[in-house]
Scaffold this motif. Sequence first.
Motif, PDB file in Angstrom:
ATOM      1  N   ARG A   1       0.812  -1.224   0.000  1.00 18.83           N
ATOM      2  CA  ARG A   1       0.000   0.000   0.000  1.00 18.83           C
ATOM      3  C   ARG A   1       0.839   1.265   0.000  1.00 18.83           C
ATOM      4  NH1 ARG A   1      -5.410  -1.604   2.141  1.00 18.83           N
ATOM      5  NH2 ARG A   1      -5.196  -3.834   2.246  1.00 18.83           N
TER       6      ARG A   1
ATOM      7  N   ARG B   1      -1.174  -7.910   5.626  1.00 21.38           N
ATOM      8  CA  ARG B   1      -1.387  -6.677   6.365  1.00 21.38           C
ATOM      9  C   ARG B   1      -2.359  -6.905   7.524  1.00 21.38           C
ATOM     10  NH1 ARG B   1      -0.401  -1.412   5.519  1.00 21.38           N
ATOM     11  NH2 ARG B   1       1.633  -2.197   4.949  1.00 21.38           N
ATOM     12  N   GLY B   2      -3.380  -7.691   7.287  1.00 20.19           N
ATOM     13  CA  GLY B   2      -4.319  -8.027   8.345  1.00 20.19           C
ATOM     14  C   GLY B   2      -3.594  -8.679   9.516  1.00 20.19           C
TER      15      GLY B   2
ATOM     16  N   THR C   1      -0.415  -8.318  10.309  1.00 21.17           N
ATOM     17  CA  THR C   1       0.403  -7.296  10.974  1.00 21.17           C
ATOM     18  C   THR C   1      -0.447  -6.475  11.938  1.00 21.17           C
ATOM     19  OG1 THR C   1       1.731  -7.138   8.977  1.00 21.17           O
ATOM     20  CG2 THR C   1       2.000  -5.378  10.583  1.00 21.17           C
ATOM     21  N   ILE C   2      -1.641  -6.066  11.473  1.00 19.35           N
ATOM     22  CA  ILE C   2      -2.529  -5.267  12.328  1.00 19.35           C
ATOM     23  C   ILE C   2      -2.934  -6.085  13.557  1.00 19.35           C
ATOM     24  CG2 ILE C   2      -4.782  -4.092  12.434  1.00 19.35           C
ATOM     25  CD1 ILE C   2      -3.004  -2.526  10.645  1.00 19.35           C
TER      26      ILE C   2
ATOM     27  N   GLU D   1      -1.343  -3.853  16.289  1.00 18.49           N
ATOM     28  CA  GLU D   1      -2.338  -2.928  16.855  1.00 18.49           C
ATOM     29  C   GLU D   1      -3.298  -3.610  17.820  1.00 18.49           C
ATOM     30  OE1 GLU D   1      -3.713   0.123  14.416  1.00 18.49           O
ATOM     31  OE2 GLU D   1      -1.671   0.476  13.701  1.00 18.49           O
ATOM     32  N   ARG D   2      -3.646  -4.882  17.538  1.00 16.01           N
ATOM     33  CA  ARG D   2      -4.566  -5.563  18.443  1.00 16.01           C
ATOM     34  C   ARG D   2      -3.840  -6.285  19.573  1.00 16.01           C
ATOM     35  NH1 ARG D   2      -7.302  -3.246  14.999  1.00 16.01           N
ATOM     36  NH2 ARG D   2      -8.299  -4.149  13.168  1.00 16.01           N
TER      37      ARG D   2
ATOM     38  N   GLU E   1       7.578  -5.464   5.630  1.00 14.68           N
ATOM     39  CA  GLU E   1       6.478  -5.152   6.540  1.00 14.68           C
ATOM     40  C   GLU E   1       7.001  -4.986   7.972  1.00 14.68           C
ATOM     41  OE1 GLU E   1       3.418  -4.665   5.515  1.00 14.68           O
ATOM     42  OE2 GLU E   1       1.968  -5.417   6.960  1.00 14.68           O
TER      43      GLU E   1
ATOM     44  N   VAL F   1       7.114  -1.491  10.334  1.00  8.73           N
ATOM     45  CA  VAL F   1       6.616  -1.381  11.715  1.00  8.73           C
ATOM     46  C   VAL F   1       7.716  -0.818  12.610  1.00  8.73           C
ATOM     47  CG1 VAL F   1       5.852  -2.689  13.738  1.00  8.73           C
ATOM     48  CG2 VAL F   1       4.893  -3.215  11.495  1.00  8.73           C
TER      49      VAL F   1
ATOM     50  N   LYS G   1       5.449   4.507  14.377  1.00  3.23           N
ATOM     51  CA  LYS G   1       5.357   5.149  15.686  1.00  3.23           C
ATOM     52  C   LYS G   1       5.347   4.147  16.839  1.00  3.23           C
ATOM     53  CE  LYS G   1       0.449   5.971  16.352  1.00  3.23           C
ATOM     54  NZ  LYS G   1      -0.634   5.795  15.598  1.00  3.23           N
TER      55      LYS G   1
END
Lengths: 299, 341
Positions: free
Chosen positions: B42, B203-204, B206-207, B211-212, B224, B228, B232
């Motif tokens: 992306r 990507r899913g 990675t999230i 993030e989860r 990827e 990361v 941030k």
Amino acid sequence: MSAIVRSRLAATKKSRRGSEEHPWARRALIASAMVFLFVILVVPLVNVFFQALETGVMPYLRALGDANTVTAIAMTGMTALSSVALNLAFGLTASWCIAKFQFKGKALLLTLIDLPFSVSPVVAGLLYVVLFGRQGFFGPWLDAHDIHIIFALPGMILATLFVTFPFVARELIPLLESEGTEQEQAAMSLGATGWQTYWRVTLPSVKWGLLYGVMLCNARAMGEFGAVYVVSSNIAGKTETVPLRIFNLDLGLGGHVAAFAVATLLAFLALVTLALKTWLEHRQNQDLILASALPKHEH
Amino acid sequence: MKIGYVGAFRSPWFGLLLGTVLSLSVQAKRIELLNVSYDPTREFYLEFNKAFATYWKDKTGDDVVVNQSHGGSGKQARAILDGLSADVATLGLAYDVNILAEKGKLLSADWQKRLPDNSAPYTSAIVLLVRKGNPKGIKDFDDLARPNVSVITPNPKTSGGARWNFLAAWGFALKKWGGDAHKAQEFVTAIYKNTPVLDTGARGATITFVERGVGDVLISWENEALEVLHGKEKDQFQLVVPSTTILAEPPVAWLDKNTKSHGTEVVAKAYLEFLYTVKGQEIIAGNFYRPRNPEVATKFSGQFAPTQFFTVDELFGGWNKAHKTFFAEGGVFDDVLRNGR
């Protein structure tokens, strides 16, 4: 069953059993229902706004003003407008036929109208891919004529249409059925044409229910994800609706805040829908009170 | 008659939106390309597309807008077969382009020979990303098979990265146990026993991990993982480079049938060739993919850890064979999943 009919039933029946339980049991039940609603509905809704404004107002506004987000809003507007308009036309016709006439295949028609309630939206999307995709049933013909349905706007409208199919018709059928046919017969015997009867007698009697159905249909159309995801090409600035935009923003690294910013739009939609629903129910009840004050003719 | 997104584009809604943009560039031709790509590209293609638009404007005076579509590599290939009108496919692995040639007849079967380096202008490694301080002490692929480790990797049925991950672990096991396929299957089954989720794309995954906050280790594309580690949340994770891993070679191809009908043959080819220029290679390296150009590679060598590589051709006899053995319906992966649950 239609929510308006349900509220009407509740209003006429009144609760006769309400006072029988022990007051503490009642309070405990109400409290547990409130806590459940708070945790399941209120907290997540407030959290959407909280997450969206995590880094301040400017990033929030920037996310909403992004050209691709604006296009996504326009796409959602177009798919919702088209599917609501088509469902309105279909819903009015079907509900009128079903409520006012007896014919063979009526039960089948009713079942078909309910079908989208029981079919998963993803399956609905895949069905259209199987029909209109390049490898699909109509694929070669569509390809030869350069008509794009899947991965383009027409497919997205079709998918939305499928999942919102029952909303208008299902809202109107019980209303029209409860009205009976006496008023129409009276109008006809006084010399009104079929068209006049429909516009001046049938339609006005269900106007609030109709608006209610349209509103639910619209909310569902704007929020639909699964079916549209399958048939959309997911291109930012082209074939992204608001829910797809949220999904794709969330998949961007660090796109979390922007995703929630766009999600607030859908949260607003939910709140507006809720307010409109309350207002419609209020208007409907007023009409009912007005109608019950008038002397009822015997037959 | 042509309806669909061209129709949508001409509708009043879009007319309002784009009218101002178009009125500024009435003389220049406006060309649109659709790049259907896999999941983690992306950000990379967003930057690359801008650079290409500038380059093409300088060269020909025409404006080119490259639209991007992303998702799991296998899912994207399926969408192209179903009629998603891509001008170029930049997918996660060669098999997904092969089926576009075999099943879809969208390009010639020898597509890999049309561009240098087997039509793979960038490569990547399969690496491991763990949480800060490496609480589970993960040092290599072996550690993923331990019973108390929770592993995040996407679903090989839909994701290209997931298939590279699977083969990386399998290849590691073959090297460790002297080519014993039985041992390799046991080892990989133990890893998939440790996976609480299988996302549809890299990507899913990675999230899910970043993030989860699910899982102890993410099997990931190197690009990827490095993205990361430069983002941030960089302080919360660290990289573990396996002792030996697979060299992932994501290919690119223009789709003759689609470009011909769009009249974009020249610009689609130029777009992919731009990936091999120094400018293109620098954007590639800047987004943490390993560049092919030796000078650019030297310039960016600091950001890529050295490791032993094996390729899918060396160990598995190419993608078509690997796909048939492992990922096709009734293949080894189905067994792994069945026994791992």
